[in-house]
Motif scaffolding. Sequence first.
Motif, mmCIF file in Angstrom:
data_model
loop_
_atom_site.group_PDB
_atom_site.id
_atom_site.type_symbol
_atom_site.label_atom_id
_atom_site.label_comp_id
_atom_site.label_asym_id
_atom_site.label_seq_id
_atom_site.Cartn_x
_atom_site.Cartn_y
_atom_site.Cartn_z
ATOM 1 N N LEU A 37 0.834 -1.198 0.000
ATOM 2 C CA LEU A 37 0.000 0.000 0.000
ATOM 3 C C LEU A 37 0.873 1.254 0.000
ATOM 4 C CD1 LEU A 37 -2.997 0.825 0.182
ATOM 5 C CD2 LEU A 37 -2.724 0.892 2.651
ATOM 6 N N ALA A 38 1.954 1.234 0.764
ATOM 7 C CA ALA A 38 2.864 2.383 0.795
ATOM 8 C C ALA A 38 3.494 2.610 -0.571
ATOM 9 C CB ALA A 38 3.945 2.160 1.854
ATOM 10 N N ILE A 39 3.841 1.546 -1.257
ATOM 11 C CA ILE A 39 4.441 1.675 -2.589
ATOM 12 C C ILE A 39 3.414 2.178 -3.601
ATOM 13 C CG2 ILE A 39 5.473 0.396 -4.501
ATOM 14 C CD1 ILE A 39 6.741 -1.426 -2.309
ATOM 15 N N ILE A 40 2.225 1.590 -3.590
ATOM 16 C CA ILE A 40 1.182 1.974 -4.545
ATOM 17 C C ILE A 40 0.796 3.443 -4.369
ATOM 18 C CG2 ILE A 40 -1.255 1.641 -5.139
ATOM 19 C CD1 ILE A 40 -0.796 -1.362 -4.473
ATOM 20 N N PRO A 51 -8.654 -2.248 -1.947
ATOM 21 C CA PRO A 51 -8.783 -3.597 -1.374
ATOM 22 C C PRO A 51 -7.746 -3.882 -0.278
ATOM 23 C CG PRO A 51 -8.862 -3.710 -3.762
ATOM 24 C CD PRO A 51 -8.494 -2.307 -3.402
ATOM 25 N N LEU A 52 -6.526 -3.380 -0.464
ATOM 26 C CA LEU A 52 -5.495 -3.587 0.550
ATOM 27 C C LEU A 52 -5.831 -2.871 1.852
ATOM 28 C CD1 LEU A 52 -2.284 -3.179 -1.643
ATOM 29 C CD2 LEU A 52 -3.246 -5.298 -0.760
ATOM 30 N N SER A 53 -6.294 -1.627 1.755
ATOM 31 C CA SER A 53 -6.601 -0.872 2.968
ATOM 32 C C SER A 53 -7.829 -1.427 3.678
ATOM 33 C CB SER A 53 -6.780 0.611 2.654
ATOM 34 O OG SER A 53 -7.920 0.838 1.865
ATOM 35 N N ILE A 54 -8.800 -1.921 2.920
ATOM 36 C CA ILE A 54 -9.985 -2.521 3.558
ATOM 37 C C ILE A 54 -9.605 -3.807 4.282
ATOM 38 C CG2 ILE A 54 -12.188 -3.665 3.079
ATOM 39 C CD1 ILE A 54 -12.659 -1.535 0.913
ATOM 40 N N MET A 55 -8.774 -4.635 3.650
ATOM 41 C CA MET A 55 -8.325 -5.866 4.315
ATOM 42 C C MET A 55 -7.534 -5.543 5.577
ATOM 43 S SD MET A 55 -9.468 -8.572 2.981
ATOM 44 C CE MET A 55 -8.415 -9.698 3.861
#
Length: 129
Positions: A35-38, A56-60
């Motif tokens: 998430l930090a990279i994206i 999707p990453l932050s929700i998970m």
Amino acid sequence: MDFIIVSLGSLYFSEIMHFVPCALYWYQRIFMFPLAIILGVAVFKDGISAYRYALPLSIMDMFISGYHTMIQKVPYFQEFEMCTSGVPCSTDYINWLGFITIPILALVAFSIITVSLFILLFKKDSLSN
């Protein structure tokens, strides 16, 4: 900016304070570092489309840190603790003001990131109409 603070905070607690992460915290890291990279790349490129990959990453991560918070704060959920070896997930390394723990910090950060990404999504939809 939140993603930088979350990543640096994670590294600070594990590498400088020498807190040994539990299994749930490792799962949070699995979703957090990409998430930090994206989001970092999205700052320099077309940031509007970053929500597709980051949301999707932050929700998970939000669900995992919410579950981790429940294990630490609600005695009933400690029965469902999945950490069987190493550091238990119910361990409180920090307890600021009697209720702020590392999973709560993560939950707040990922909630802010998720809300920001939804705002970006709705802004993109309103720009395309």
